[in-house]
Design an enzyme around this catalytic site. Structure first.
Site, PDB file in Angstrom:
ATOM      1  N   TYR A 116       4.368  -1.331   0.294  1.00  0.00           N
ATOM      2  CA  TYR A 116       3.254  -1.133   1.211  1.00  0.00           C
ATOM      3  C   TYR A 116       3.782  -0.740   2.587  1.00  0.00           C
ATOM      4  O   TYR A 116       4.276  -1.577   3.350  1.00  0.00           O
ATOM      5  CB  TYR A 116       2.387  -2.383   1.319  1.00  0.00           C
ATOM      6  CG  TYR A 116       1.761  -2.833   0.021  1.00  0.00           C
ATOM      7  CD1 TYR A 116       1.610  -1.953  -1.054  1.00  0.00           C
ATOM      8  CD2 TYR A 116       1.312  -4.136  -0.150  1.00  0.00           C
ATOM      9  CE1 TYR A 116       1.036  -2.358  -2.252  1.00  0.00           C
ATOM     10  CE2 TYR A 116       0.721  -4.553  -1.335  1.00  0.00           C
ATOM     11  CZ  TYR A 116       0.596  -3.664  -2.381  1.00  0.00           C
ATOM     12  OH  TYR A 116       0.031  -4.077  -3.570  1.00  0.00           O
ATOM     13  N   LEU A 127     -13.247  -5.379  -5.255  1.00  0.00           N
ATOM     14  CA  LEU A 127     -14.435  -4.716  -4.708  1.00  0.00           C
ATOM     15  C   LEU A 127     -14.475  -3.242  -5.100  1.00  0.00           C
ATOM     16  O   LEU A 127     -15.109  -2.422  -4.439  1.00  0.00           O
ATOM     17  CB  LEU A 127     -14.474  -4.868  -3.184  1.00  0.00           C
ATOM     18  CG  LEU A 127     -14.467  -6.316  -2.674  1.00  0.00           C
ATOM     19  CD1 LEU A 127     -14.491  -6.346  -1.153  1.00  0.00           C
ATOM     20  CD2 LEU A 127     -15.640  -7.093  -3.245  1.00  0.00           C
ATOM     21  N   GLY A 128     -13.768  -2.918  -6.194  1.00  0.00           N
ATOM     22  CA  GLY A 128     -13.794  -1.538  -6.672  1.00  0.00           C
ATOM     23  C   GLY A 128     -13.228  -0.553  -5.671  1.00  0.00           C
ATOM     24  O   GLY A 128     -13.734   0.548  -5.516  1.00  0.00           O
ATOM     25  N   ARG A 129     -12.167  -0.959  -4.961  1.00  0.00           N
ATOM     26  CA  ARG A 129     -11.535  -0.139  -3.915  1.00  0.00           C
ATOM     27  C   ARG A 129     -12.550   0.259  -2.842  1.00  0.00           C
ATOM     28  O   ARG A 129     -12.561   1.386  -2.350  1.00  0.00           O
ATOM     29  CB  ARG A 129     -10.859   1.095  -4.507  1.00  0.00           C
ATOM     30  CG  ARG A 129      -9.776   0.736  -5.516  1.00  0.00           C
ATOM     31  CD  ARG A 129      -8.821   1.878  -5.759  1.00  0.00           C
ATOM     32  NE  ARG A 129      -7.831   1.521  -6.765  1.00  0.00           N
ATOM     33  CZ  ARG A 129      -6.740   0.799  -6.552  1.00  0.00           C
ATOM     34  NH1 ARG A 129      -6.507   0.337  -5.343  1.00  0.00           N
ATOM     35  NH2 ARG A 129      -5.904   0.528  -7.522  1.00  0.00           N
TER      36      ARG A 129
END
Length: 330
Positions: free
Chosen positions: A59, A207-209
């Site tokens: 990241y 949250l589904g991206r």
């Protein structure tokens, strides 16, 4: 905040964790990452009782671990810290996966240095290397436990076969995989396997991206550098169809006096005590919204109604590109 046990370790982690990736990577360019707000979000997470933090060495090519180190410097004992290894970057910015014991030894030392900690609580292999037996990767990771550099081991995006083979080498505390109202493939065998072995399922992208937040109403809303622009679910007709699902969920959530994001997290928590979602955010206001989802109780009728919404509104598009899909559930 409520707490849940991590696998068979006896450790208590917040029922809702914090995915830290977006503070340094994937959802924009360098100017979109506000360190001051991110640090304030991390501080608030501890105030809200969110002690389970998730990062990875990839990241921001280490930047996210360095960011977390600034809070860990004085509050290490308050955080159950998870990081991952395996993705390596080429000079052109593309990445590839390396699950070799040789690379892992380099990676863990680099993570410990960036995080400025003596031990990592939960260490994941970020994917399963198709060229290296999972027994070799996990066997090398187990050595880190013996050396005191890592406390517990985890896998990410592993198949049932890989989970069982890994667990036979050393106890696996957690499997991190994508799980949400928009991605439910773990229900086809993987969740049963983790339950059989007593492994916690850590749900990333719960949250589904960002779909569940309702903040993305057009693909044009995505900034330059946002990797979702390349994901099939966020393109063309797929995106338009998926917005219909989002709208239906938002309507149902409003009837209950909550947001669609809170509904999504509460739904995951209702799937079992062994499920721990780690929604990502880099802003305090969304962190507070997510944390409040731990107090939402969905009835059996609510869960049935949500299943009905999903049956009537099929999710369109795969969760990754073709190349990315080759790396999941492996």
């Amino acid at each position: 905040m409520q707490y849940r046990k991590l696998g068979k370790t006896g450790e208590s982690i917040s029922a809702i964790g914090l995915g830290c990736m977006g503070m340094s990577y994937a959802y924009g360019t360098a100017q979109d990452f506000n360190e001051t707000e991110s640090l304030a979000t991390l501080e608030l997470a501890l105030e809200l009782g969110i002690n389970f933090w998730d990062t990875a060495d990839m990241y921001g090519q280490g930047a996210n671990e360095i960011l977390l180190s600034k809070i860990l410097a004085t509050k290490r004992d308050k955080v159950f810290l998870a990081t991952k290894f395996g993705f390596r970057f080429k000079e052109d910015g593309t990445n590839y996966f390396d699950g070799s014991p040789e690379y892992m030894k380099q990676a863990v030392e680099a993570s410990l240095k960036r995080l400025k900690v003596d031990v990592i609580d939960l260490y994941y292999t970020h994917r399963i290397d198709e060229n290296i037996p999972v027994e070799e990767t996990v066997g090398a990771m187990a050595q880190l436990v013996k050396e005191g550099k890592v406390r517990y081991l985890g896998l990410s995006e592993a198949s049932v076969d890989s989970i069982k083979r890994a667990h036979a080498v050393h106890p696996i505390a957690a499997l991190q995989t994508e799980y949400s109202l928009f991605t439910r493939d773990v229900e086809d065998g993987i969740l049963a396997a983790t339950r059989e072995l007593g492994i916690t399922l850590v749900a990333y992208s719960p949250l589904g991206r960002g779909l569940s937040t309702g903040a993305i109403n057009s693909t044009g809303a995505l900034k330059d550098g946002d990797f979702r622009k390349n994901l099939p679910r966020f393109q063309g007709e797929n995106f338009e169809q998926n917005l219909q699902t989002v709208n239906a969920l938002e309507t149902f959530a409003k009837e209950k006096g909550i947001t669609a994001a809170q509904l999504s997290l509460a739904w995951l928590l209702a799937q079992g005590e062994d499920i721990v979602p780690i929604p990502g955010t880099k802003r305090r206001k969304y962190l507070q919204e997510n944390a409040a989802a731990a107090e939402v109780n969905l009835s059996a009728d609510d869960l049935t109604a949500i299943d009905g919404i999903l049956r009537n509104n099929a999710i369109a598009g795969t969760r990754y590109t073709e190349g990315g899909m080759k790396l999941v559930n492996r």
